[in-house]
Write an enzyme that holds these catalytic residues in place. Structure first.
Site, PDB file in Angstrom:
ATOM      1  N   GLU A  19       0.815  -1.217   0.000  1.00 56.22           N
ATOM      2  CA  GLU A  19       0.000   0.000   0.000  1.00 56.22           C
ATOM      3  C   GLU A  19       0.846   1.264   0.000  1.00 56.22           C
ATOM      4  OE1 GLU A  19      -4.047  -1.606   2.205  1.00 56.22           O
ATOM      5  OE2 GLU A  19      -2.458  -0.819   3.441  1.00 56.22           O
ATOM      6  N   GLU A 202      -8.228  -0.708  10.535  1.00 55.89           N
ATOM      7  CA  GLU A 202      -7.386   0.340  11.136  1.00 55.89           C
ATOM      8  C   GLU A 202      -8.052   1.707  11.288  1.00 55.89           C
ATOM      9  OE1 GLU A 202      -6.379  -1.113   8.155  1.00 55.89           O
ATOM     10  OE2 GLU A 202      -5.153  -2.724   8.988  1.00 55.89           O
ATOM     11  N   ASP A 225     -12.542  -6.273  -1.847  1.00 54.67           N
ATOM     12  CA  ASP A 225     -13.270  -7.542  -1.762  1.00 54.67           C
ATOM     13  C   ASP A 225     -14.665  -7.267  -1.220  1.00 54.67           C
ATOM     14  OD1 ASP A 225     -13.190  -8.259   1.397  1.00 54.67           O
ATOM     15  OD2 ASP A 225     -11.384  -7.194   0.805  1.00 54.67           O
TER      16      ASP A 225
HETATM   17  N1  SAH Z   1      -5.194 -11.818   2.980  1.00 54.96           N
HETATM   18  C1  SAH Z   1      -4.367 -10.664   3.062  1.00 54.96           C
HETATM   19  C2  SAH Z   1      -4.575 -10.048   4.411  1.00 54.96           C
HETATM   20  C3  SAH Z   1      -5.159  -8.747   4.312  1.00 54.96           C
HETATM   21  S1  SAH Z   1      -5.670  -8.223   5.862  1.00 54.96           S
HETATM   22  C4  SAH Z   1      -2.930 -10.994   2.891  1.00 54.96           C
HETATM   23  O1  SAH Z   1      -2.600 -12.151   3.066  1.00 54.96           O
HETATM   24  O2  SAH Z   1      -2.126 -10.114   2.579  1.00 54.96           O
HETATM   25  C5  SAH Z   1      -6.719  -7.044   5.401  1.00 54.96           C
HETATM   26  C6  SAH Z   1      -6.190  -5.662   5.258  1.00 54.96           C
HETATM   27  O3  SAH Z   1      -6.982  -5.031   4.297  1.00 54.96           O
HETATM   28  C7  SAH Z   1      -6.328  -4.843   6.509  1.00 54.96           C
HETATM   29  O4  SAH Z   1      -5.346  -3.843   6.552  1.00 54.96           O
HETATM   30  C8  SAH Z   1      -7.740  -4.262   6.380  1.00 54.96           C
HETATM   31  O5  SAH Z   1      -7.801  -2.906   6.795  1.00 54.96           O
HETATM   32  C9  SAH Z   1      -8.081  -4.374   4.896  1.00 54.96           C
HETATM   33  N2  SAH Z   1      -9.245  -5.191   4.516  1.00 54.96           N
HETATM   34  C10 SAH Z   1      -9.543  -5.478   3.230  1.00 54.96           C
HETATM   35  N3  SAH Z   1     -10.616  -6.274   3.152  1.00 54.96           N
HETATM   36  C11 SAH Z   1     -11.026  -6.502   4.419  1.00 54.96           C
HETATM   37  C12 SAH Z   1     -12.086  -7.294   4.983  1.00 54.96           C
HETATM   38  N4  SAH Z   1     -12.900  -8.001   4.218  1.00 54.96           N
HETATM   39  N5  SAH Z   1     -12.211  -7.315   6.335  1.00 54.96           N
HETATM   40  C13 SAH Z   1     -11.363  -6.618   7.109  1.00 54.96           C
HETATM   41  N6  SAH Z   1     -10.337  -5.864   6.633  1.00 54.96           N
HETATM   42  C14 SAH Z   1     -10.157  -5.802   5.295  1.00 54.96           C
END
Ligand code: SAH
Length: 256
Positions: A19, A202, A225
């Site tokens: 990001e 966050e 998503d």
């Molecule tokens: N699967 C991803 C993890 C992303 S965690 C990986 O392996 O890299 C999710 C991050 O994106 C967090 O910083 C959050 O703020 C944001 N985010 C995006 N989609 C989200 C969702 N469905 N629920 C919670 N946070 C989400």
């Protein structure tokens, strides 16, 4: 002779390295400062002093990073850019959301105080200051117009992520220490917070610290998503190809 106008830097954060990578590439005179297991990139962006940092994921990580930005780097303002899961059918992958109000959906000190209220602060929704809303609204509308005219993303990228015409939304964003990735989790959040446009991990923590220290803040999210059983996909690729391009364009316009 040019005289340097000294001004407090602007703090910019993202939760993941993908990001902030696009923004870091645009910075000049970068100096790295290591504090609390994080790297703070101090330098210039669009001729403004900025401090850019990867907060890491979650409310504690984001709050402590903002606290360091305020105390160690004396930032005058905080901007968070990242991705989020949609909570509404009309809010689609590739859309941009500007948070007007933010709530911590996993805060629950009931029955001592109402569910979702931040204990001893008497606040449930944190409000983005008016000036930041106005500036961000203009900048993001321009970014979306560019995206709509296919100036930012190639047709191939649009197709890969099944994006059509990206839209821009302003409204409620909810945060919690949960990656929302099931229909049941999503349904519960929709029922509890029917006005929320998207969920992330966050924003409302950043908003709380900025509120407590009276630092103006802006939270910008690209929908990555649908916060349901299909939310696991190639996150790093989406951020690199779509979200971080939006971030670079949005921040460039905000700082210009
Ligand atoms: N699967 C991803 C993890 C992303 S965690 C990986 O392996 O890299 C999710 C991050 O994106 C967090 O910083 C959050 O703020 C944001 N985010 C995006 N989609 C989200 C969702 N469905 N629920 C919670 N946070 C989400």
């Amino acid at each position: 002779m040019l005289t340097e106008v000294s001004s407090a830097p602007i703090g910019i954060l993202g939760a993941m390295k993908e990001e902030v990578a696009g923004l870091l590439a645009c910075m000049e005179s970068v100096r790295e400062v290591h504090v609390g297991m994080r790297t703070f990139y101090c330098g210039r962006l669009m001729n403004r002093e900025v401090v850019l940092v990867i907060s890491r994921i979650g409310k504690v990580a984001a709050a402590s990073t903002v606290s360091a930005l305020i105390h160690q780097f004396q930032v005058s303002e905080v901007i968070f850019t990242g991705v989020a899961g949609s909570l509404r059918p009309e809010v689609k992958v590739g859309d941009i959301v500007l948070a007007k109000r933010l709530l911590q959906h996993d805060m629950d000190a009931s029955p001592l105080m109402p569910r979702f209220e931040i204990p001893l602060l008497d606040i449930t929704w944190f409000l983005t200051p008016d000036l930041q809303m106005q500036q961000a609204e203009k900048a993001l509308q321009d970014v979306i117009n560019d995206a709509d005219h296919h100036r930012l993303l190639t047709d191939e990228v649009l197709q890969r992520f099944q994006m059509t015409q990206p839209s821009f939304w302003i409204g409620d964003v909810i945060s919690g220490d949960q990656f929302v990735s099931s229909h049941s989790q999503k349904k519960e959040l929709q029922q509890l917070h029917p006005t929320a446009l998207c969920v992330e991990m966050e924003g409302a923590a950043v908003a709380q610290i900025c509120y407590e220290y009276q630092i103006p803040f802006t939270i910008i999210r690209t929908i990555s998503d649908n916060a349901d059983d299909h939310s696991e996909f190639d996150f790093p690729l989406f951020i690199k190809e779509v979200a971080s391009r939006y971030s670079v364009e949005a921040i460039r316009r905000l700082l210009a």
